[in-house]
Design a protein around this motif. Structure first.
Motif, short mmCIF file in Angstrom:
data_model
loop_
_atom_site.label_atom_id
_atom_site.label_comp_id
_atom_site.label_asym_id
_atom_site.label_seq_id
_atom_site.Cartn_x
_atom_site.Cartn_y
_atom_site.Cartn_z
N LYS A 36 0.86 -1.17 0.00
CA LYS A 36 0.00 0.00 0.00
C LYS A 36 0.90 1.23 0.00
N TYR A 37 0.43 2.30 -0.66
CA TYR A 37 1.26 3.48 -0.83
C TYR A 37 0.56 4.70 -0.25
N GLU A 38 1.33 5.57 0.38
CA GLU A 38 0.78 6.77 1.00
C GLU A 38 0.35 7.77 -0.06
N ILE A 39 -0.73 8.45 0.23
CA ILE A 39 -1.26 9.43 -0.72
C ILE A 39 -0.26 10.56 -0.97
N LYS A 40 0.59 10.84 0.01
CA LYS A 40 1.54 11.95 -0.16
C LYS A 40 2.43 11.75 -1.38
N HIS A 41 2.63 10.49 -1.81
CA HIS A 41 3.47 10.24 -2.98
C HIS A 41 2.83 10.76 -4.26
N PHE A 42 1.50 10.98 -4.23
CA PHE A 42 0.80 11.47 -5.41
C PHE A 42 0.69 12.99 -5.44
N GLY A 43 1.17 13.65 -4.37
CA GLY A 43 1.23 15.11 -4.35
C GLY A 43 -0.10 15.78 -4.61
N ASP A 44 -0.10 16.75 -5.52
CA ASP A 44 -1.27 17.58 -5.80
C ASP A 44 -2.38 16.83 -6.53
N LEU A 45 -2.07 15.62 -7.01
CA LEU A 45 -3.09 14.84 -7.72
C LEU A 45 -4.30 14.50 -6.83
N ILE A 46 -4.11 14.58 -5.53
CA ILE A 46 -5.22 14.31 -4.63
C ILE A 46 -6.41 15.23 -4.90
N ASN A 47 -6.11 16.43 -5.42
CA ASN A 47 -7.17 17.40 -5.65
C ASN A 47 -8.02 17.07 -6.88
N THR A 48 -7.64 16.11 -7.68
CA THR A 48 -8.48 15.69 -8.81
C THR A 48 -9.67 14.87 -8.35
N VAL A 49 -9.61 14.36 -7.13
CA VAL A 49 -10.72 13.56 -6.60
C VAL A 49 -11.31 14.14 -5.32
N SER A 50 -10.64 15.13 -4.72
CA SER A 50 -11.11 15.69 -3.45
C SER A 50 -12.13 16.80 -3.71
N PRO A 51 -13.22 16.81 -2.94
CA PRO A 51 -14.23 17.89 -3.11
C PRO A 51 -13.71 19.25 -2.63
N ILE A 52 -12.69 19.26 -1.79
CA ILE A 52 -12.09 20.51 -1.34
C ILE A 52 -10.60 20.49 -1.67
N HIS A 53 -10.00 21.67 -1.79
CA HIS A 53 -8.59 21.75 -2.12
C HIS A 53 -7.75 21.38 -0.89
N ILE A 54 -6.80 20.48 -1.11
CA ILE A 54 -5.89 20.05 -0.04
C ILE A 54 -4.48 20.43 -0.43
N LYS A 55 -3.87 21.24 0.38
CA LYS A 55 -2.50 21.66 0.12
C LYS A 55 -1.54 20.51 0.38
N PRO A 56 -0.68 20.20 -0.61
CA PRO A 56 0.27 19.10 -0.42
C PRO A 56 1.13 19.31 0.82
N ASP A 57 1.32 18.28 1.57
CA ASP A 57 2.14 18.22 2.78
C ASP A 57 1.58 19.09 3.90
N SER A 58 0.33 19.44 3.80
CA SER A 58 -0.32 20.17 4.88
C SER A 58 -0.75 19.19 5.97
N ALA A 59 -1.22 19.72 7.09
CA ALA A 59 -1.68 18.87 8.18
C ALA A 59 -2.83 17.98 7.71
N MET A 60 -3.76 18.58 6.92
CA MET A 60 -4.89 17.78 6.43
C MET A 60 -4.41 16.68 5.50
N HIS A 61 -3.43 17.00 4.65
CA HIS A 61 -2.87 16.02 3.73
C HIS A 61 -2.26 14.85 4.51
N ARG A 62 -1.57 15.17 5.59
CA ARG A 62 -0.93 14.11 6.38
C ARG A 62 -1.98 13.26 7.12
N VAL A 63 -3.06 13.90 7.60
CA VAL A 63 -4.12 13.14 8.27
C VAL A 63 -4.79 12.19 7.29
N ILE A 64 -5.11 12.69 6.11
CA ILE A 64 -5.73 11.83 5.09
C ILE A 64 -4.79 10.69 4.72
#
Length: 799
Positions: free
Chosen positions: A709-737
């Motif tokens: 299994k791979y951590e979402i952080k490896h995909f960087g800003d790509l998380i925002n292509t599926v997230s309903p809200i903008h998530i700043k890469p390496d932010s606290a929210m990004h790390r929680v997710i």
């Protein structure tokens, strides 16, 4: 095995055939008494007809060449394939033996005198080396005796055949029967003359943390030299050398392999003459070497191992691997798989105490580690590398209960205990140096060149050797120590011993002294696992492996660098002798970030260890490491004893990236472990294939990988292509997710025929190529790798 053919018994002109399972080595005695090499290659039915067909003496000499004598005016040594070569008599090529005779001359002429054939290694007549290690359990030994035509100097050429591994060893004994001394200026173990057509020389060069880079040069009339002058076999130029034909690859073509059972300055040279022959010599480096032997004394050279393969470099490598397993590594650990260990060095360097070590050991035990190793810093005032080498008294501030107290507590946790030493060295800031400055190798009154703040002890002195043996005996007897890492962290500079009158004997006598120490220690403690180390791979050679069954391959633990380094070693050294560790990311030598998956996958193709601070790992990393160690234990017997193949050896693909692919197959072909790794991801290259070798075409195999299994952080800003809200890469929210959500890796799982895996290969899941990702797509970025497990599937209905 060994055959002897009489061409003409009246003239004592014999032919000697040394046969292994798949090779033939042939040479003959000419009427002049010289030994002429006839053939080395794939096994063939030679016979006397073969001698006539290959002897090749010209009727007339070529212009500007030298006739050996008036009696044999058509013999010119410059154009003969010789078994032994000296200075003088017209052979102007690279010499094997160079002596200074009592009259000051350097010409010698060694002529066939007699032979002795010995069946079986245990025979009373077997010529054993007296002061150096040698390969053991040879099948037959041939001694060719030669005498200088004008002097009372004798040579014995010693050949030992190891039939099943297709290896032959060669060495020389120089026997002085003159009334006074002779000086040996050069005494190489091997001289081999071969056809030079399309011949190249492969060498393995590098430096600290950059060992075993593969080089290839065409053999011409210019000399190609591979040598060390560091006092060790050296990371600059490993003694392993391969001669190959131009078209030879890992899977096709002819190749000759050579290595030397020696741990000091070595020398190899390949050179073609002007008549289609190439000469290869190997032995002790003649640079700064001059050894005197008196009347009735004998000088022995170390053994050189040679092998031939007609089916490519993998075939050649496997010959060497089996030779090392069966004829070099000995004692308790020769056939015993090695424990998974944790070494403290990169975790804490010099900064530790008993409590810290025990905490590391507890965490290691929970992971499945079997051996805990305390590295440098446990003795004297050793808080850095400037002091205390040579003293070997426990630092009671760090270890208040001494070695025994720590070892007992480690054992109570269910782990074995190991320790680091560097016995050959001394710091100027040490009690030993203050008491015995004359024990160090240094020139009195001359400023000394320093390396890592230390000097080398003079092992040519008996009292120094006795001191070291006594201290190590005391240390190993004081606690339940099951492993010793034997280090050597500087090279030689000023060769000088106050006890020697002939300083050019220093380098060789040092190696003999080292072997004396190692022999005494390992024979007294046969159950201790000794691991050689010299700033990593600075002394990775067959001499050390004769005493220590594994060697730390490099101080570089970066996964991509190690893939290249371990590939280089694989040409001549088995995976069973290569110590390889998982370390931290970013790596301490390159600062490269690499996934834990790749760090494990590379280290799994060796004797596995950890070199990481477990307290710095998160729960997911700990769990993954636990699973990886369990997988390694399941397959380590395959890595230890299996047949290793290079599938791809780091060459650049058509897409511009570099790929390494290896496989180890169990001897019974029921299990295998395959590996693939790339240096950089290629955009829009979804296709991934793997074709292996070495499996049984007629078996069916379950082919699968270790699911990750791979951590979402490896995909960087790509998380925002599926997230309903903008998530700043390496932010606290990004790390929680990232903690809550992991991306599934691809799962390879199929049952296929061995013939398909061997001859066709299989399509792996597609690589991520920028157009979509799910559990059916490979997360395969820069320095990504995979392990694949291959197990025989038994059809119960047909049993």
């Amino acid at each position: 095995m060994i055959e002897i053919l009489d061409k003409n018994s009246a003239k004592n002109t014999k032919t000697f055939l040394l046969n292994t399972k798949n090779t033939t080595y042939a040479f003959t005695v000419l009427e002049s008494g010289h030994l002429a090499h006839l053939f080395y290659g794939a096994k063939c039915d030679f016979g006397l007809d073969g001698v006539k067909a290959t002897e090749g003496i010209n009727k007339y000499l070529a212009g500007n060449t030298i006739s050996y004598s008036s009696e044999y005016s058509n013999i010119g040594l410059e154009d003969l394939a010789l078994e032994v070569s000296t200075i003088g008599k017209g052979d102007i090529r690279e010499p094997q033996i160079c002596l200074t005779n009592i009259d000051g001359s350097t010409s010698n002429d060694f002529i066939y005198h007699d032979y002795e054939l010995i069946n079986g290694y245990s025979s009373n007549g077997y010529r054993h080396l007296t002061c150096m290690p040698e390969a053991f359990s040879g099948d037959e030994q041939l001694i060719i005796k030669l005498k200088d035509s004008q002097r009372n100097i004798y040579l014995e050429l010693v050949y030992t055949v190891f039939e099943d591994t297709d290896c032959i060893t060669r060495r020389v004994r120089i026997i002085n029967k003159e009334e006074t001394f002779i000086d040996i200026n050069r005494a190489l173990s091997l001289c081999l003359d071969l056809p030079s057509k399309n011949l190249s020389m492969m060498t393995f060069t590098g430096a600290w943390t950059r060992e075993m880079n593969v080089n290839e040069l065409k053999v011409t009339q210019n000399k190609i030299v591979n040598s060390s002058f560091t006092g060790t076999s050296s990371n600059r130029n490993n003694p392993l050398v391969i001669l190959k034909r131009k078209e030879t690859s890992d899977f096709y073509g002819e190749a000759y392999g050579f290595n030397i059972i020696y741990s000091g300055n070595h020398y190899s040279c390949a050179q073609a003459n002007g008549y289609g022959k190439a000469r290869f010599v190997m032995g002790i480096n003649p640079e700064n070497f001059d050894f005197r032997i008196e009347h009735d004394e004998i000088f022995e050279t170390p053994e050189v191992v040679m092998t031939f393969a007609k089916n490519g470099l993998n075939n050649l490598s496997q010959n060497f691997h089996e030779f090392i397993r069966n004829h070099i590594v000995r004692r308790t650990w020769a056939k015993k798989v090695r424990p998974v260990l944790l070494n403290s060095w990169e975790a804490c360097y010099f900064k530790f105490n008993e409590t810290k070590l025990l905490n590391m050991a507890k965490k290691a035990k929970d992971l499945g580690v079997e051996l805990f190793v305390m590295d440098d810093g446990w003795f004297g005032n050793r808080d850095n590398d400037t002091c205390s080498l040579g003293d070997w008294d426990v630092n009671l501030k760090k270890l208040p209960n001494g070695l025994k107290g720590l070892a007992d507590k480690i054992n109570e946790l269910g782990l074995e205990f190991g320790i680091w030493v560097e016995p050959e060295m001394v710091n100027v800031d040490s009690n030993l140096y203050r008491e015995h400055p004359d024990w160090a190798i240094q020139i009195p009154g001359i400023n000394h060149s320093e390396g890592r703040n230390q000097r080398i002890l003079n092992l040519t002195m008996e009292e120094v050797r006795d001191y070291l043996v006594a201290r190590i005996f005391d240390m190993l007897s004081s606690a339940n120590i099951k492993y010793v890492k034997w280090d050597m962290n500087r090279i030689f500079t000023d060769y000088y011993g106050i006890n020697l009158t002939r300083q050019k004997e220093m380098a060789h006598r040092y190696v003999l002294g080292l072997y004396d120490i190692m022999r005494r220690i390992v024979e007294e403690f046969p159950d201790v696992l000794f691991e050689g180390c010299a700033s990593g791979g600075n002394r990775f050679d067959l001499g050390i492996l004769s005493f220590m069954p594994q060697i730390w391959a490099s101080d570089n633990t970066d996964a991509w660098c190690r893939a290249k380094i371990q590939t280089g070693y694989s040409y001549g050294y088995s995976t069973s002798v290569i110590a390889a560790h998982i370390s931290a990311s970013p790596n301490h030598q390159t600062l490269r970030n690499t996934l834990q998956e790749s760090r494990f996958n590379v280290a799994a193709f060796g004797m596995l260890g950890l070199e990481v601070n477990l307290s710095d790992l998160n729960d997911d990393q700990i769990q993954l490491l636990k699973e990886q160690i369990a997988i390694y234990k399941k397959y380590r017997d395959v890595i230890f004893d299996g047949d290793y193949y290079r599938l791809s050896n780091g060459e650049e693909t058509e897409f511009g990236n570099c790929v390494y692919e290896w496989i180890c197959v169990s001897k019974d072909k029921t299990r295998a472990l395959a590996f693939t790794m790339q240096d950089k991801a290629v955009a829009n290259q979804p296709n991934a294939w793997l074709r292996v070798t070495g499996l049984d075409d007629n078996k069916k195999y379950h082919f699968f990988n270790m699911s990750n299994k791979y951590e979402i952080k490896h995909f960087g800003d790509l998380i925002n292509t599926v997230s309903p809200i903008h998530i700043k890469p390496d932010s606290a929210m990004h790390r929680v997710i990232g903690k809550l959500k992991k991306m599934d890796g691809e799962v390879e799982d199929m049952v296929v025929a061995g013939s398909l895996l061997n001859n066709c290969g299989i399509r792996l899941h597609q690589n991520y190529a920028g157009t979509g990702y799910d559990g059916d797509v490979r997360f395969y970025q820069d320095f990504a790798s995979r392990l694949f497990f291959i197990e025989e599937v038994v059809d119960n209905e047909n049993d």
